[in-house]
Design a protein around this motif. Structure first.
Motif, PDB file in Angstrom:
ATOM      1  N   LEU A  21       5.249  16.407  -4.537  1.00 21.27           N
ATOM      2  CA  LEU A  21       6.636  15.986  -4.710  1.00 21.27           C
ATOM      3  C   LEU A  21       7.267  15.670  -3.361  1.00 21.27           C
ATOM      4  N   LYS A  22       7.033  16.533  -2.370  1.00 20.28           N
ATOM      5  CA  LYS A  22       7.560  16.271  -1.026  1.00 20.28           C
ATOM      6  C   LYS A  22       6.928  15.016  -0.429  1.00 20.28           C
ATOM      7  N   GLU A  23       5.617  14.838  -0.666  1.00 14.17           N
ATOM      8  CA  GLU A  23       4.936  13.651  -0.151  1.00 14.17           C
ATOM      9  C   GLU A  23       5.514  12.371  -0.768  1.00 14.17           C
ATOM     10  N   SER A  24       5.808  12.434  -2.058  1.00 13.64           N
ATOM     11  CA  SER A  24       6.356  11.252  -2.729  1.00 13.64           C
ATOM     12  C   SER A  24       7.755  10.921  -2.207  1.00 13.64           C
ATOM     13  N   GLN A  25       8.557  11.947  -1.921  1.00 17.79           N
ATOM     14  CA  GLN A  25       9.898  11.711  -1.393  1.00 17.79           C
ATOM     15  C   GLN A  25       9.835  11.066  -0.007  1.00 17.79           C
ATOM     16  N   LYS A  26       8.882  11.516   0.807  1.00 16.55           N
ATOM     17  CA  LYS A  26       8.722  10.930   2.134  1.00 16.55           C
ATOM     18  C   LYS A  26       8.278   9.478   2.035  1.00 16.55           C
ATOM     19  N   ALA A  27       7.282   9.203   1.161  1.00 13.75           N
ATOM     20  CA  ALA A  27       6.798   7.830   0.996  1.00 13.75           C
ATOM     21  C   ALA A  27       7.882   6.932   0.413  1.00 13.75           C
ATOM     22  N   ARG A  28       8.699   7.496  -0.455  1.00 13.86           N
ATOM     23  CA  ARG A  28       9.787   6.741  -1.086  1.00 13.86           C
ATOM     24  C   ARG A  28      10.785   6.249  -0.046  1.00 13.86           C
TER      25      ARG A  28
ATOM     26  N   LEU B 110       0.827  -1.207   0.000  1.00 10.34           N
ATOM     27  CA  LEU B 110       0.000   0.000   0.000  1.00 10.34           C
ATOM     28  C   LEU B 110       0.859   1.253   0.000  1.00 10.34           C
ATOM     29  N   LEU B 111       1.965   1.236   0.727  1.00 14.61           N
ATOM     30  CA  LEU B 111       2.854   2.397   0.733  1.00 14.61           C
ATOM     31  C   LEU B 111       3.474   2.614  -0.643  1.00 14.61           C
ATOM     32  N   TYR B 112       3.751   1.524  -1.351  1.00 12.49           N
ATOM     33  CA  TYR B 112       4.329   1.649  -2.686  1.00 12.49           C
ATOM     34  C   TYR B 112       3.345   2.339  -3.644  1.00 12.49           C
ATOM     35  N   VAL B 113       2.087   1.916  -3.646  1.00 14.28           N
ATOM     36  CA  VAL B 113       1.132   2.520  -4.578  1.00 14.28           C
ATOM     37  C   VAL B 113       0.828   3.961  -4.181  1.00 14.28           C
ATOM     38  N   LYS B 114       0.859   4.265  -2.882  1.00 13.45           N
ATOM     39  CA  LYS B 114       0.676   5.658  -2.461  1.00 13.45           C
ATOM     40  C   LYS B 114       1.853   6.515  -2.915  1.00 13.45           C
TER      41      LYS B 114
END
Length: 501
Positions: free
Chosen positions: A352-359, A307-311
């Protein structure tokens, strides 16, 4: 995270992992592997000894090939060697050879459908052993394994590999791959990631493989699950439910659309409108994948990672979509258009910041995986989004002081997803079944689709494959007229169907 240590003094040479690090370009779930059973004994008295022995041989071969990949499958995708050999292709062939024999049990009637209890296990969690006395369960498991193998193959295609003439075994001592510049304890390796490039041909190949994976999941959704008895569907493990197959299909298509968008970004022939459309399609696909995955009752350890990957991918898709939507708005001349453009760029920066955190969270979550460096579309946007945000804010303040910022971020335009997989058709059942006593073709695994779906599939997609960008042929008047007539027929039949319901 993701450190790999090897030394020439350890074993005389580099380890396999240091040659080909396991980076996640396409996230691969743990494979479901069959467990050994004696089909010759289970099918005794139901089918002839020759046919049962043939089925036993093929199923045992599949188990052997799964075991050959070893524990590497359990936490990370299996890696090909430098010469390109891999047991995955042999496993795919064995599964396809097994399907015609398995389909005989499916379509042969009630006498054959539940005569054998098929056991499988999820290699991510070995305690998740499931077995069902249903040949539909076995068929769904085979299609799931074929699809996940294709995802694994796509990840290998996208993982950069050093050329044989570039590899220096001494440079692997103390090597540590990370998200930023590469450091080693006691040594800094300035050239360790010099080979982190993937050819366009590998990306094109990955698109085809991802669509192949989607076709396996779609086959399970359209051809197998609709024919599966309701009591069997109620007992299926979470990996084989309709929502899980739909989520996996959307993830495969989402990865392919991401690659298409990457080709469009670097292509001088793709307009901003085309890039925005692809980015918006990307959002649609990953949003659907998130919605479906949330409804799957997977084990906490497996579900949270997936789920974290798809988010993470959804956040990346939204960052790209709002960026290109902002650029398109700048070309307009409506009211408050520049303020709306800035609002979209702010949203892009936030995602973009959200994606970096999830990454980063994805890589650190168990089971640990190695997140690749920025590449493709996100590599292009990583620096441009903050720079464009600052530039637009200054321009709005200096040149358009009367424009007011909207209270809400403008909505992204919606587009139907143009990219689709060619359907995977189950093979005909093995002719040897015709010689079996009591065998009758009673079931059909042909997908029953509404007429408007069939007509819709005949209309060519509106966007060309941007991985092979080139001058488009001029449209033919006859083709355009056929498309218009077909489209009119689609909506006419669809509307009648809606009113009838």
């Amino acid at each position: 995270m993701g450190c790999i240590f090897s030394s020439d003094a350890d074993d005389g040479g580099p380890s396999e992992n240091s040659v080909n690090p396991s980076e996640v370009y396409v996230y691969v779930l743990g494979l479901r592997e069959p467990k050994q059973i004696d089909l010759t004994e289970k099918l005794k008295g139901t089918v002839s000894p020759g046919l049962s022995e043939k089925m036993q041989s093929l199923r045992s071969k599949i188990i052997t090939l799964c075991g050959r990949n070893g524990s590497g499958m359990k936490m990370k995708p299996q890696r090909k060697s430098l010469d390109g050999d891999s047991g995955d292709l042999d496993l795919e062939k064995a599964l396809n050879d097994y399907l015609p024999l398995l389909l005989g049990l499916v379509i042969g009637g009630d006498k054959f459908n539940s005569v054998v209890e098929f056991p499988w296990t999820n290699v991510v969690d070995e305690k998740k052993d499931t077995s069902m006395a249903s040949v539909y369960y076995e068929l769904l498991s085979v299609l799931h394994l074929l699809g996940v193998l294709a995802l694994q193959e796509a990840n290998m295609c996208l993982t950069p590999k050093p050329r044989a003439d570039e590899y220096n075994s001494k440079a692997t001592e103390g090597m540590c791959f990370a998200l930023h510049p590469v450091y080693a304890f006691g040594r800094y390796l300035s050239s360790s990631l010099s080979w982190h490039t993937v050819s366009d041909e590998s990306k094109r190949k990955s698109i085809k493989i991802l669509l192949k994976a989607a076709s396996y999941f779609e086959c399970a959704l359209k051809a197998v699950l609709p024919n599966t008895p309701e009591d069997t569907k109620a007992k299926l493990p979470a990996d084989l439910t309709e929502t899980m197959f739909r989520s996996l299909e959307q993830q495969a298509i989402g990865q392919a659309v991401d690659l298409q968008l990457g080709f469009a970004v670097v292509s001088g022939k793709a307009s901003l409108a085309v890039k925005r459309r692809l980015a918006c399609e990307h959002v649609e696909v990953w949003d659907e994948a998130v919605r479906k995955l949330r409804a799957v009752q997977l084990g906490e350890r497996v579900r949270d990672k997936q789920l974290l990957y798809v988010k993470w991918k959804l956040a990346e898709a939204k960052a790209a979509a709002y960026y290109f939507h902002s650029q398109v708005l700048d070309e307009g001349c409506g009211k408050n258009i520049h303020a709306q453009s800035l609002s979209c760029m702010r949203a892009s920066h936030a995602y973009l910041k959200e994606s970096q955190k999830a990454r980063n969270e994805f890589g650190n979550m168990e089971p640990l995986t190695k997140v690749p460096p920025l590449w493709g579309t996100m590599k292009y946007l990583y620096r441009r989004i903050p720079r464009e945000r600052s530039s637009k804010r200054r321009l709005l303040r200096e040149n358009y002081p009367k424009e007011k910022m909207p209270r809400k971020t403008p909505k992204l335009p919606e587009f139907p997803v143009a990219l689709s997989a060619d359907p995977f058709h189950l093979p005909p059942f093995d002719p040897a079944w015709k010689m079996e006593s009591g065998f009758e073709v009673r079931a059909s695994l042909t997908a029953v689709l509404p007429v408007y779906y069939t007509l819709k599939d005949q209309i060519p997609p509106p966007i060309l494959d941007l991985s092979r960008a080139g001058p488009a042929l001029p449209p033919s008047a006859v083709t355009d007229m056929y498309a218009l007539v077909s489209l009119a027929s689609v909506y006419e039949v669809w509307w009648k169907d809606v009113k009838r319901d």
